[in-house]
Design an enzyme around this catalytic site. Structure first.
Site, PDB file in Angstrom:
ATOM      1  N   SER A  29      40.763  34.068  33.623  1.00  0.00           N
ATOM      2  CA  SER A  29      39.381  34.309  34.033  1.00  0.00           C
ATOM      3  C   SER A  29      39.315  35.354  35.147  1.00  0.00           C
ATOM      4  CB  SER A  29      38.771  33.002  34.524  1.00  0.00           C
ATOM      5  OG  SER A  29      37.427  33.206  34.877  1.00  0.00           O
ATOM      6  N   CYS A 139      38.318  28.590  43.283  1.00  0.00           N
ATOM      7  CA  CYS A 139      37.989  29.979  43.602  1.00  0.00           C
ATOM      8  C   CYS A 139      37.966  30.137  45.125  1.00  0.00           C
ATOM      9  CB  CYS A 139      36.631  30.389  43.028  1.00  0.00           C
ATOM     10  SG  CYS A 139      36.194  32.081  43.497  1.00  0.00           S
TER      11      CYS A 139
END
Lengths: 315, 302
Positions: A29, A139
């Site tokens: 990703s 993240c």
């Protein structure tokens, strides 16, 4: 829906959460946008990989961080993109219909500022052709959510449980290396319903411009990726496999893989599939080369399947 | 908050499948200029075939520095299969590239990006290049001269270090300027494109000031009717582009500027090279690599 074409050597076929992937390679990703971007490069094909994880998606659209967002560092790079994405509705309604699910599998990557956000985005993807859903609890580049959940096993488990309640599709919990006890986090995520684990997300870091005495990265801190973090990632996979292996929970091993040899190391450490990201920036044909190298390795050792390498580390 | 037009972007990527080529480009010639500036000619036939003014290549400077560096294409020969790039060997990657020898091979991907789109309603074109931002201006000038359409380009270049070419007296008069200001890039003279140079460093035959001041003088010399058929094109340091945008706004003339930003993938995958662009619906973050590198100056948030 997803009929995978046997474009890679059969021994590379990999079972992952009940899905047959045509290669153990998963494009990570944030490296390949929403799946089409790299196809601009002549010779690159999504059919060379087992799955593509789409850019992190949030409930509402996000503009992301101010520049600079990327910077090369020794044997790697820092990034702080800040989850720039058009929001879940645009992704599901407008982007997914344009993707070619005959070439590869597509996984979503969901992120949010609250547990409720994660659940809402997961629910949105549940009613879509997406093959699996990765929960980005790691993240490092956003102010709320992300790693502020992923660094705490209890919080990670709450996010996973909330997402689990919204979908029957395979759920992958993407774990942060920036925490004290990744094994405990892995265990709680599995108990909360994760079908697989992605190990690891980027390692937090920074760079300073000595001329203007400012951080190079607009967000001050960023995520370090590339070969610099490979030994860290490999150890984390080895540690997480001790928890996940006995429970038959597959791992996407990722962090600095640029060659077939790197990929084999991750498989031996316990990864079922291997994530490739930064290596594409070095060489857009990296996946073709890794597939070839893996097939050669199996052939020389008269192995029938890449799965025979998973966790085959001799201690 | 406005959403960048993501469907268009996806459609753009699909329409452009296999439009960027990975090539092992051999260094066939190199010219070195003062202040560590280099013009390199690389054999890259597939890239040369599709290159257009404003497009760039992403080059791996050495195996030890695997992240690539974006370099604007200055010239491309479809027939002979080469491209030329200009750079100043600042930083580890470009220093490594600067030490290359003839015959060395570099992995490149290109051509990349949306380049300049000249508007035939505005045949008077002012091509403004600053420092190592001059390559796309040279490419644009050559391309305009080779087209059937009757473009009327003028190239204005600025530099505070010696120019990356041997500046010489121009044979093409510029009657809007003092005759002492007569130096040019000889290649442009050869193509019959008028050009003048600007610098604060006191170089012979150069306008003493910023290239944007020189550009303003040129625009002042035009009639209002001529200005309505004029467009600015620019590549150079951000501060220069900002001045170009202001100049264009002052005269209500459109301007296209080529931007740069640190870049990782260069094919739109990582969103690492974004800049803030004002759309009709509000602010957007757009990728320099594939949404640009050329943007309408009036939309750039400097």
């Amino acid at each position: 829906m997803a009929v995978t074409l046997p474009v890679t050597p059969a021994p590379l076929n990999t079972d992952f959460c009940g899905l047959t992937l045509n290669s153990p390679i998963v494009l990570l990703s944030g490296c390949v946008g929403f799946g089409e971007e790299y196809t601009r490069v002549d010779g690159f094909s999504n059919a060379d990989v087992g799955a593509v994880v789409l850019k992190g998606t949030t409930r509402e659209s996000r503009l992301g961080n101010q520049p600079h967002r990327v910077y090369e560092t020794p044997a790697g790079m820092l990034n702080a993109i800040g989850l720039q994405n058009p929001g879940m509705d645009r992704v599901v309604d407008h982007i997914l219909p344009g993707l070619d699910f005959a070439e590869t599998r597509f996984f979503a990557n969901v992120c949010g500022s609250t547990i409720d956000d994660y659940a809402a985005v997961t629910k949105r993807f549940d009613d879509s052709p997406i093959d699996a859903i990765e929960i980005n609890i790691s993240c490092p580049n956003i102010k709320q959510g992300g790693v502020s959940f992923g660094n705490y096993p209890d919080m990670s488990a709450k996010v996973v449980a909330a997402c689990r309640a919204q979908t029957s599709k395979p759920i992958i919990a993407k774990l942060s290396p920036n925490q004290t006890d990744i094994q405990e986090n892995a265990r709680l995520c599995i108990e909360a319903g994760a079908d697989a684990l992605a190990v690891i997300n980027t390692v937090m870091g920074m760079a300073i411009d000595t001329e203007n005495r400012r951080p190079v990265i607009g967000n001050v801190r960023g995520g370090l990726s590339g070969p610099a973090i490979k030994p860290i990632a490999l150890l984390k996979v080895h540690q997480v496999y001790e928890i996940a292996g006995p429970r038959n929970i597959p791992i996407i091993g990722q962090g600095g893989i640029v060659s077939a040899r790197d990929a084999i190391e991750f498989l031996l450490a316990g990864a079922t599939t291997v994530g490739v990201g930064t290596a594409l920036f070095y060489d857009p044909m990296a996946c073709k080369k890794i597939n070839t190298g893996l097939a050669d390795y199996l052939k020389v050792r008269q192995l029938q399947s890449v799965s025979q390498l998973v966790g085959a580390l001799q201690l | 908050m406005a959403v960048a037009d993501i469907e268009d972007r996806i459609a753009h990527a699909q329409r452009h499948r296999s439009s960027i080529f990975l090539e092992d480009a051999e260094l066939v010639s190199v010219e070195k200029f003062p202040a560590e500036q280099f013009i390199m000619r690389l054999r890259a036939p597939r890239c040369a075939e599709r290159a257009s003014p404003g497009s760039f290549v992403h080059i791996q400077c050495s195996e030890q520095i695997p992240m690539r560096r974006p370099l604007s294409i200055m010239r491309a020969s479809k027939n002979d299969g080469w491209i030329e790039v200009l750079f100043k060997s600042l930083g580890e990657g470009l220093r490594a590239l600067g030490s290359a020898e003839i015959g060395d091979v570099f992995s490149i991907i290109g051509p990349i990006g949306k380049g300049f789109v000249p508007d035939q309603q505005r045949p008077n074109t002012v091509l403004i290049g600053g420092g190592v931002g001059i390559p796309p201006m040279v490419f644009l000038a050559e391309s305009m001269q080779s087209e059937d359409f009757d473009w009327n380009p003028i190239v204005l270049m600025g530099s505070e270090i010696p120019f990356p070419f041997d500046a010489a007296e121009s044979k093409i008069p510029c009657d809007w300027l003092n005759a002492d200001i007569n130096h040019t890039m000889p290649l442009l003279d050869r193509w019959n494109v008028p050009a003048r140079l600007a610098s604060l460093a006191g170089f012979d035959g150069c306008f003493n000031g910023y290239v944007t001041d020189l550009s303003k003088m040129y625009l002042e010399s035009l009639t209002e009717e001529q200005r309505q058929q004029t467009e600015l094109y620019a590549c150079g340091p951000t501060i220069m582009l900002q001045a170009v945008a202001k100049l264009a706004e002052g005269y209500s003339i459109p301007a296209q500027v080529s931007l740069e930003e640190y870049m990782a993938c260069a094919v739109g995958g990582c969103a690492g090279c974004t800049v803030e662009i004002q759309s009709d619906d509000g602010p957007t973050m757009q990728r320099v690599c594939v949404d640009g590198p050329v943007f309408e100056a009036s939309r750039v948030v400097f």
